[in-house]
Every structure is written in C-alpha cells, then in structure tokens.
Design an enzyme around this catalytic site. Structure first.
Site, mmCIF file in Angstrom:
data_model
loop_
_atom_site.group_PDB
_atom_site.id
_atom_site.type_symbol
_atom_site.label_atom_id
_atom_site.label_comp_id
_atom_site.label_asym_id
_atom_site.label_seq_id
_atom_site.Cartn_x
_atom_site.Cartn_y
_atom_site.Cartn_z
ATOM 1 N N ASP A 1 31.163 -17.890 13.652
ATOM 2 C CA ASP A 1 32.445 -18.124 12.992
ATOM 3 C C ASP A 1 32.396 -19.298 12.019
ATOM 4 O O ASP A 1 32.990 -19.237 10.933
ATOM 5 C CB ASP A 1 33.566 -18.287 14.011
ATOM 6 N N GLN B 1 30.873 -18.654 18.288
ATOM 7 C CA GLN B 1 29.503 -19.028 18.593
ATOM 8 C C GLN B 1 29.288 -19.231 20.093
ATOM 9 O O GLN B 1 30.235 -19.466 20.848
ATOM 10 C CB GLN B 1 29.140 -20.327 17.861
ATOM 11 N N HIS B 2 28.015 -19.162 20.481
ATOM 12 C CA HIS B 2 27.496 -19.633 21.775
ATOM 13 C C HIS B 2 27.810 -18.754 22.971
ATOM 14 O O HIS B 2 27.205 -18.923 24.027
ATOM 15 C CB HIS B 2 27.992 -21.049 22.106
#
Length: 471
Positions: free
Chosen positions: A231, A71-72
């Site tokens: 994820d 992520q991110h």
C-alpha cells in the site's frame, strides 16, 4: 480508450477504482468494508473485493488490473492452496518477543539493517512466522507457501492456480524480513529460521511485468494482471512521487516515506529500507498511531471530526504546554508495542476541549516529524512534503502540519491513492513502456506556516514518559 482498474485492499476496507489508462480520469469506483481486528481470514478480503467490484459496475470492460495491499500480513497456505489459519496483520504486535529473538540470534540490528534493510519489529512477516512456529507448531508444519495480502488477491484473480504461480513485487517483498531490497534476493535461511522449514515464496516480478491474465469467474476474466505492490508503494505511485519527494500518509497507520535512488540501512530500526514500485527505493518510517488518534480524541470529547478540527484551530500553538503522546495502540516507531498514550501538562487552563483537540493533532504530527528527521538522517532529500490519507481531510491537521513538520506541505486533492497507484501500475503494464504514465493531479493545495520548534521540543521532553500496558 482503454480502462484499467486499481484495487486497494487495506486494513479497514477494499476500494476499487476504474480509470482511463492515458489520462487517469476516474470513471467509476466501489468500496466495501473489512472486519475489524488484527487477525483476519483472507476470505473476508475476497468477499469485500467482490462487493466493491459489483458496486463499481464490474470489471468486464477493464483491460488491466493491479492490486495494492496492506503490507506485512502473514498469509499461510497448505499444499492444496488452502489458507492454514487467519492472517496476522501488520498491526498485530503479539510477535514482539520473536522480533527481539530473531534480531539477537541472527547477527544483531546492524547485520539485519545491512543485509535486509530493516531491523525486525512485530509488524514484519518474518516475526509473525516465528510466532506461528512457537505457538501453533501444528499449523506451522502445514505451511507450504507464504505470501502477502496483495500476493494472495492477485493469485485469486488469476484463478487460484498452483502455488508456483504466486507472484509479488520487490516493494511489498521488501517488508517481509526475508527479502533484501538492495540485492533483490530472498533470504530463505531467515524464512526457515522463523517458520522452522522452507516454503514456497512468490516469484518477484519487475515493476511493469505482467502477472498473467485474470481468470476469476464472476469477478474479472481476460484482463492483464499487474504485479501489484504494497500500500505504501502504491500510494507513492498514485501521487506521482519521485526522488526528493517525501510522502506523509495519515491513515490507520502513519507513514513517512521518501523516494530514493539508493537503499537505506538504519541499524536503529526507525527507518525500514523498503523498495518502491518503480525500481527505486522507499525508505520508510511507520507509526501505529495516526488517524485513529483523532477519532479517539473526538470520541473522548463527544464531538465529530469536523468539530474536533474546529476546536483545535481555536487553541494556541503548543496548547499552553499540553502535550499528547499518542501511543494509543502501543507503537512501532519507536518500537514500544506495550506502551500506552499519555497526556502531559494538564492544568485548569489547559484542561479544556480546544487544547485537548489541538494536542491530539500536534502529538500525531510530532510523531511523524520524528520520522521525517530519521529519513533525513539516512540521506533523504526533502524538496516536497506530500500530505495524503484520510487524516489529511482534517483542516486543522493540514494547517498545523507545515509548522510541526518544518516544511511547506503539498496536499493533493482527496483521493484513493493506493488504489490509484495500483491503477497506474495496471496502465503501465498495459502500455509496456519504461516509465509509468503521467497522470495530472488538479486541485493540489500548497500550505505554509512558520516552524514551531517549541512544539517539537516539548514533545521530545515527554514522549519517553509513557507507561506499559497493565498485565
């Protein structure tokens, strides 16, 4: 019998699993490593994917593929679709000052929690874009599109068509800081406030909506593409989590998440109100420090992980007052990017390998137990605690977890649950039904222990007595 593939492009590696779409039976798999660091050029992910696919015997016989990604991560593309600069990953904390400024300049923590489901910290994409605009304005000006790691890999699998073909899902989008899980809408004003201008953002697909057909020569062609997801969302899907389930994942990061029917809004910032990969929500607490705490402690003691586990189980609960605050990489929850770790309670009788080993396990788990408490405070139901991730391979961690977490712990068999969740999503897209297929997880272990409130209480006494990094 149709085959589907799931891809896990994580911080450390790329994993590929090929499973039967109806039963989830594993047919074959492959893995390749990613470079270390918190700033990585996405081309490394693509090279690792190609290597993992080759190791898995190729995808020529696969009918659907989906990607679960870390992520991110900030992936920036120019108007021609080229990567502008290496991606800043979730665990890159340089944008902590920008997180504080964005929070203050746009309504404060309460407004962010209400409108976005989260409060900015350095992990979130929006803060990284603000760092880019402030420190690399020439690169920021080149940015025509912003996407996440899984979005970019799905786009590459589709043959790298135009920027308007970028897609994502609400689960991963909900971790950007410019998408609301509650409304399902982007906040382009916040994107522009961070980056300095608007940009193309991926189209948000439904949980079982096809992203088109793979067209990446030499990797995968002709297979249906799933929307993919982050994820954490993929891991929840991979273990079959539903409402009332809490997933504790111990990998590079430590994650405590709960499948919920309603969105979360925590003004303290401890709980991020993400969406999940099924149309529900996934309120989540993430720590920077997890399995690497065990690795670092093993290195410090000069032992391997198996010996660390054995040592930890020979020490008493609470380690005679020896307590490790495991902020070895700073920390995200609580938001202390400049913190360092600390070992409290060293005496002649506690300065021994067994006590230090157990203190590492208990300290890691106490940080996650704080996260579980935060989820409960946001209304999460706890009917089952599912323990997954590489850290769950430690016998000491499995056996100590029920005491520290205060709940019965269910440990599914070791698996690549992010990749499995992506494969399950691919099977869902392929079958075109309202709910994902049910895949059984034989060999699940159930662990119980008496709660250890004294361990939690001692940790609470010392967790705030941490130092900042020098300089």
């Amino acid at each position: 019998m149709a085959l589907v593939a799931g891809i896990d492009s994580s911080t450390q590696s790329c994993k590929v699993v090929i499973r039967r779409s109806d039963t989830g039976e594993l047919v074959r798999s492959g893995r390749a490593v990613h470079p270390d660091g918190t700033e990585i050029h996405p081309d490394h992910w693509w090279s690792a994917l190609q290597e993992a696919v080759a190791q898995a015997g190729g995808l020529d016989d696969v009918e659907a593929v989906a990607v679960g990604g870390q992520q991110h991560g900030m992936v920036t593309l120019d108007a021609a679709g080229n990567v502008v600069r290496p991606a800043l990953l979730w665990n890159d904390t340089r944008s902590a000052p920008q997180a504080t400024r964005l929070t203050q300049d746009h309504g404060g923590a309460g407004t962010w929690a209400r409108d976005l489901g989260l409060v900015p910290v350095a992990s979130f994409t929006v803060t990284k874009l603000a760092w880019l605009a402030e420190h690399e304005p020439e690169n920021a000006a080149k940015v025509a599109a912003v996407c996440l790691p899984h979005d970019w890999i799905t786009w590459k699998l589709a043959g790298s068509p135009g920027l308007d073909a970028l897609v994502t899902d609400r689960g991963d989008a909900s971790g950007t800081g410019y998408f609301s899980a509650a409304t399902g809408e982007y906040r382009r004003d916040l994107l522009a406030a961070a980056l300095g201008h608007d940009a193309v953002l991926p189209r948000v697909l439904g949980p079982s909506q096809s992203a088109g057909t793979a067209a990446a020569e030499g990797v995968c062609t002709g297979a249906l593409l799933g929307p993919g997801t982050g994820d954490n969302m993929a891991a929840a899907l991979g273990v079959g989590a539903g409402p009332g389930d809490v997933i504790v994942s111990i990998g590079t990061s430590g994650v405590v998440s709960a499948v919920a029917e309603v969105p979360a809004a925590d003004a303290s910032g401890a709980v991020a109100g993400f969406a999940d990969a099924t149309g529900r929500y996934l309120p989540l607490v993430c720590t920077l420090n997890a399995a690497r705490v065990l690795s670092a402690t093993a290195t410090m003691l000069g032992v391997d992980l198996d010996e660390l586990s054995r040592l930890a189980l020979t020490a008493p609960s609470g380690c005679g007052g020896l307590t490790l605050v495991p902020y070895l990489e700073g920390e995200r929850t609580p938001n202390r990017p400049d913190a360092t770790g600390a070992l409290h309670g060293l005496r002649l009788d506690t300065a021994v390998p067994a006590h230090i080993a157990r203190a590492a396990v208990e300290g890691l788990l106490c940080g996650l137990a704080d996260g579980l408490d935060a989820l409960v405070a946001q209304g999460a139901r706890v009917e089952r605690v599912l323990l997954v991730g590489g850290g769950a391979r430690s016998e000491a961690l499995r056996r100590i977890a029920p005491a520290v977490l205060g709940h019965q712990v269910v440990v599914p068999p070791p698996g690549e649950y992010v990749a499995d969740g992506a494969a399950r999503q691919a099977a869902w897209v392929l079958r075109g039904r309202d709910e994902p297929p049910v895949w059984e997880l034989p060999g699940t272990e159930v662990l119980r222990a008496e709660p250890a409130p004294a361990v939690r209480a001692r940790y609470a006494e010392v967790r705030d007595l941490t130092a900042r990094r020098p300089g």
